[in-house]
Design a protein around this motif. Sequence first.
Motif, PDB file in Angstrom:
ATOM      1  N   VAL A  88       0.916  -0.967   0.097  1.00  0.00           N
ATOM      2  CA  VAL A  88      -0.029  -0.222   0.098  1.00  0.00           C
ATOM      3  C   VAL A  88       0.886   1.227   0.030  1.00  0.00           C
ATOM      4  O   VAL A  88       2.096   1.140   0.187  1.00  0.00           O
ATOM      5  N   GLU A  89       0.233   2.222  -0.475  1.00  0.00           N
ATOM      6  CA  GLU A  89       1.366   3.462  -0.465  1.00  0.00           C
ATOM      7  C   GLU A  89       1.383   3.901   0.786  1.00  0.00           C
ATOM      8  O   GLU A  89       2.604   4.721   1.032  1.00  0.00           O
ATOM      9  N   ASP A  90       0.747   3.808   2.071  1.00  0.00           N
ATOM     10  CA  ASP A  90       1.254   4.294   3.301  1.00  0.00           C
ATOM     11  C   ASP A  90       0.752   2.972   4.448  1.00  0.00           C
ATOM     12  O   ASP A  90       0.092   3.015   5.076  1.00  0.00           O
ATOM     13  N   PRO A  91       1.978   2.165   4.285  1.00  0.00           N
ATOM     14  CA  PRO A  91       2.118   1.275   5.187  1.00  0.00           C
ATOM     15  C   PRO A  91       1.564   1.656   6.561  1.00  0.00           C
ATOM     16  O   PRO A  91       1.345   1.099   7.183  1.00  0.00           O
ATOM     17  N   ALA A 105       0.871  -6.372  16.625  1.00  0.00           N
ATOM     18  CA  ALA A 105       2.102  -6.177  16.137  1.00  0.00           C
ATOM     19  C   ALA A 105       3.040  -7.484  16.183  1.00  0.00           C
ATOM     20  O   ALA A 105       3.413  -7.783  17.248  1.00  0.00           O
ATOM     21  N   VAL A 106       3.609  -8.105  14.916  1.00  0.00           N
ATOM     22  CA  VAL A 106       4.601  -9.122  15.226  1.00  0.00           C
ATOM     23  C   VAL A 106       5.898  -8.501  15.233  1.00  0.00           C
ATOM     24  O   VAL A 106       6.796  -8.648  15.911  1.00  0.00           O
ATOM     25  N   TRP A 107       6.295  -7.316  14.270  1.00  0.00           N
ATOM     26  CA  TRP A 107       7.255  -6.616  14.296  1.00  0.00           C
ATOM     27  C   TRP A 107       6.728  -5.429  13.703  1.00  0.00           C
ATOM     28  O   TRP A 107       5.655  -5.519  12.640  1.00  0.00           O
ATOM     29  N   PRO A 108       7.359  -4.118  14.052  1.00  0.00           N
ATOM     30  CA  PRO A 108       6.759  -2.857  13.691  1.00  0.00           C
ATOM     31  C   PRO A 108       7.243  -2.625  11.996  1.00  0.00           C
ATOM     32  O   PRO A 108       8.034  -3.186  11.584  1.00  0.00           O
ATOM     33  N   VAL A 109       6.345  -1.541  11.619  1.00  0.00           N
ATOM     34  CA  VAL A 109       6.845  -1.172  10.228  1.00  0.00           C
ATOM     35  C   VAL A 109       8.271  -0.444  10.327  1.00  0.00           C
ATOM     36  O   VAL A 109       8.334   0.521  11.225  1.00  0.00           O
ATOM     37  N   GLU A 110       9.099  -0.888   9.466  1.00  0.00           N
ATOM     38  CA  GLU A 110      10.615  -0.240   9.514  1.00  0.00           C
ATOM     39  C   GLU A 110      11.255  -0.409   8.119  1.00  0.00           C
ATOM     40  O   GLU A 110      10.909  -1.274   7.371  1.00  0.00           O
ATOM     41  N   TRP A 116      12.690  -2.638   1.297  1.00  0.00           N
ATOM     42  CA  TRP A 116      11.291  -2.547   1.540  1.00  0.00           C
ATOM     43  C   TRP A 116      11.069  -1.731   3.033  1.00  0.00           C
ATOM     44  O   TRP A 116      11.914  -1.794   3.915  1.00  0.00           O
ATOM     45  N   ARG A 117      10.049  -1.030   3.083  1.00  0.00           N
ATOM     46  CA  ARG A 117       9.525  -0.507   4.304  1.00  0.00           C
ATOM     47  C   ARG A 117       8.322  -1.454   4.608  1.00  0.00           C
ATOM     48  O   ARG A 117       7.317  -1.339   4.085  1.00  0.00           O
ATOM     49  N   VAL A 118       8.338  -2.096   5.857  1.00  0.00           N
ATOM     50  CA  VAL A 118       7.267  -2.994   6.124  1.00  0.00           C
ATOM     51  C   VAL A 118       7.430  -3.675   7.347  1.00  0.00           C
ATOM     52  O   VAL A 118       8.196  -3.482   8.347  1.00  0.00           O
ATOM     53  N   GLY A 119       6.035  -3.734   7.987  1.00  0.00           N
ATOM     54  CA  GLY A 119       5.844  -4.392   9.341  1.00  0.00           C
ATOM     55  C   GLY A 119       4.906  -5.750   8.969  1.00  0.00           C
ATOM     56  O   GLY A 119       4.299  -5.981   8.034  1.00  0.00           O
ATOM     57  N   ARG A 120       4.809  -6.536  10.190  1.00  0.00           N
ATOM     58  CA  ARG A 120       4.088  -7.645  10.055  1.00  0.00           C
ATOM     59  C   ARG A 120       2.839  -7.653  11.499  1.00  0.00           C
ATOM     60  O   ARG A 120       3.601  -7.438  12.399  1.00  0.00           O
ATOM     61  N   LEU A 121       1.971  -8.175  11.231  1.00  0.00           N
ATOM     62  CA  LEU A 121       0.829  -8.306  12.013  1.00  0.00           C
ATOM     63  C   LEU A 121       0.164  -9.658  11.995  1.00  0.00           C
ATOM     64  O   LEU A 121       0.103 -10.290  10.970  1.00  0.00           O
ATOM     65  N   VAL A 122      -0.356 -10.021  13.155  1.00  0.00           N
ATOM     66  CA  VAL A 122      -1.348 -11.033  12.922  1.00  0.00           C
ATOM     67  C   VAL A 122      -2.615 -10.658  13.587  1.00  0.00           C
ATOM     68  O   VAL A 122      -2.773  -9.785  14.481  1.00  0.00           O
ATOM     69  N   ASP A 123      -3.537 -10.986  12.783  1.00  0.00           N
ATOM     70  CA  ASP A 123      -4.929 -10.540  13.038  1.00  0.00           C
ATOM     71  C   ASP A 123      -5.664 -11.358  14.093  1.00  0.00           C
ATOM     72  O   ASP A 123      -5.112 -12.491  14.647  1.00  0.00           O
ATOM     73  N   ILE A 131       2.669  -5.780   5.892  1.00  0.00           N
ATOM     74  CA  ILE A 131       2.123  -4.477   5.163  1.00  0.00           C
ATOM     75  C   ILE A 131       3.358  -3.364   5.026  1.00  0.00           C
ATOM     76  O   ILE A 131       4.092  -3.167   5.761  1.00  0.00           O
ATOM     77  N   GLY A 132       3.515  -3.432   3.824  1.00  0.00           N
ATOM     78  CA  GLY A 132       4.752  -2.608   3.344  1.00  0.00           C
ATOM     79  C   GLY A 132       4.738  -1.971   1.753  1.00  0.00           C
ATOM     80  O   GLY A 132       3.529  -2.037   1.065  1.00  0.00           O
ATOM     81  N   LYS A 133       5.662  -1.652   1.466  1.00  0.00           N
ATOM     82  CA  LYS A 133       5.941  -1.119  -0.031  1.00  0.00           C
ATOM     83  C   LYS A 133       7.519  -0.887  -0.365  1.00  0.00           C
ATOM     84  O   LYS A 133       8.258  -0.896   0.655  1.00  0.00           O
ATOM     85  N   PRO A 134       7.825  -1.180  -1.549  1.00  0.00           N
ATOM     86  CA  PRO A 134       9.167  -0.817  -1.698  1.00  0.00           C
ATOM     87  C   PRO A 134       9.690   0.272  -1.613  1.00  0.00           C
ATOM     88  O   PRO A 134       8.919   1.364  -1.787  1.00  0.00           O
ATOM     89  N   LEU A 135      10.821   0.435  -1.044  1.00  0.00           N
ATOM     90  CA  LEU A 135      11.588   1.928  -0.739  1.00  0.00           C
ATOM     91  C   LEU A 135      12.098   2.402  -2.101  1.00  0.00           C
ATOM     92  O   LEU A 135      12.106   1.708  -3.004  1.00  0.00           O
ATOM     93  N   LYS A 136      12.070   3.680  -2.271  1.00  0.00           N
ATOM     94  CA  LYS A 136      12.244   4.297  -3.727  1.00  0.00           C
ATOM     95  C   LYS A 136      13.753   4.110  -3.792  1.00  0.00           C
ATOM     96  O   LYS A 136      14.828   4.242  -2.961  1.00  0.00           O
TER      97      LYS A 136
END
Lengths: 136, 136
Positions: A88-91, A105-110, A116-123, A131-136
């Motif tokens: 997504v545009e704004d992870p 949160a399993v690990w935060p967005v970083e 990548w800028r990405v974090g992981r969660l369990v619902d 949830i993340g996106k590639p870094l420019k």
Amino acid sequence: MSGVVKTSISPMLPVRRGIEAIEFYKAAFGAWEVFSAGDENNGVVAHMSVGGAEFWIADEAPDFLNFSPESLSAEFRSGATVRMVMVVEDPDAMFARAVAAGAEAVWPVEDKDYGWRVGRLVDPFGHHWEIGKPLK
Amino acid sequence: MSGVVKTSISPMLPVRRGIEAIEFYKAAFGAWEVFSAGDENNGVVAHMSVGGAEFWIADEAPDFLNFSPESLSAEFRSGATVRMVMVVEDPDAMFARAVAAGAEAVWPVEDKDYGWRVGRLVDPFGHHWEIGKPLK
């Protein structure tokens, strides 16, 4: 070519408490129902969309080999065999929204060294999302 | 708007024998590698595409909560918590190709009363796929 089906791959997530799950994914991800059928007694199946990206939810049915994470592991965080990679545009915003809705949160967005800028969660149903996106 | 990331959701499939899995999905689905990294000793991660539909494969890493179906269940057909719904123009051909490559049919491709032509298989790594398309 007209009439040709576009190839797609969408994950189908078995859950316990399907109706609750539909509401959770609406709150957590801003998802909406493309289609849903069934009820609390017979089980629900729902086709969901997040900004045009699709996934499915269904009440689990072990007789048909459809197992929720809660059925495969007594450990809440350790019952999933597939995780969903959501781009997504704004992870950061999406991650915070999901945690506010009840995800853990399993690990935060970083920023990751693999670009990548990405974090992981369990619902709350035991499914894992990156949830993340590639870094420019 | 330029610079806006398109929202997507792609399944990430932990497997044992990752290099073998990459070759299997190429043979079974005509998939190709968009990107891959790693090796047999350190584990591989691969971004795969089937006609533009994307999924990921990675060697499992239980320390990071990434479990393959083989790790969550001793029963080969009963270890997956997410199944992939693959929509293609010719599900019969795709299904037959996957079985020829080593997947096992769970149920065959057939017309369903809910308006799809679809079959289900389990691949040699324990992941389940429904391969079909909506009926006209």
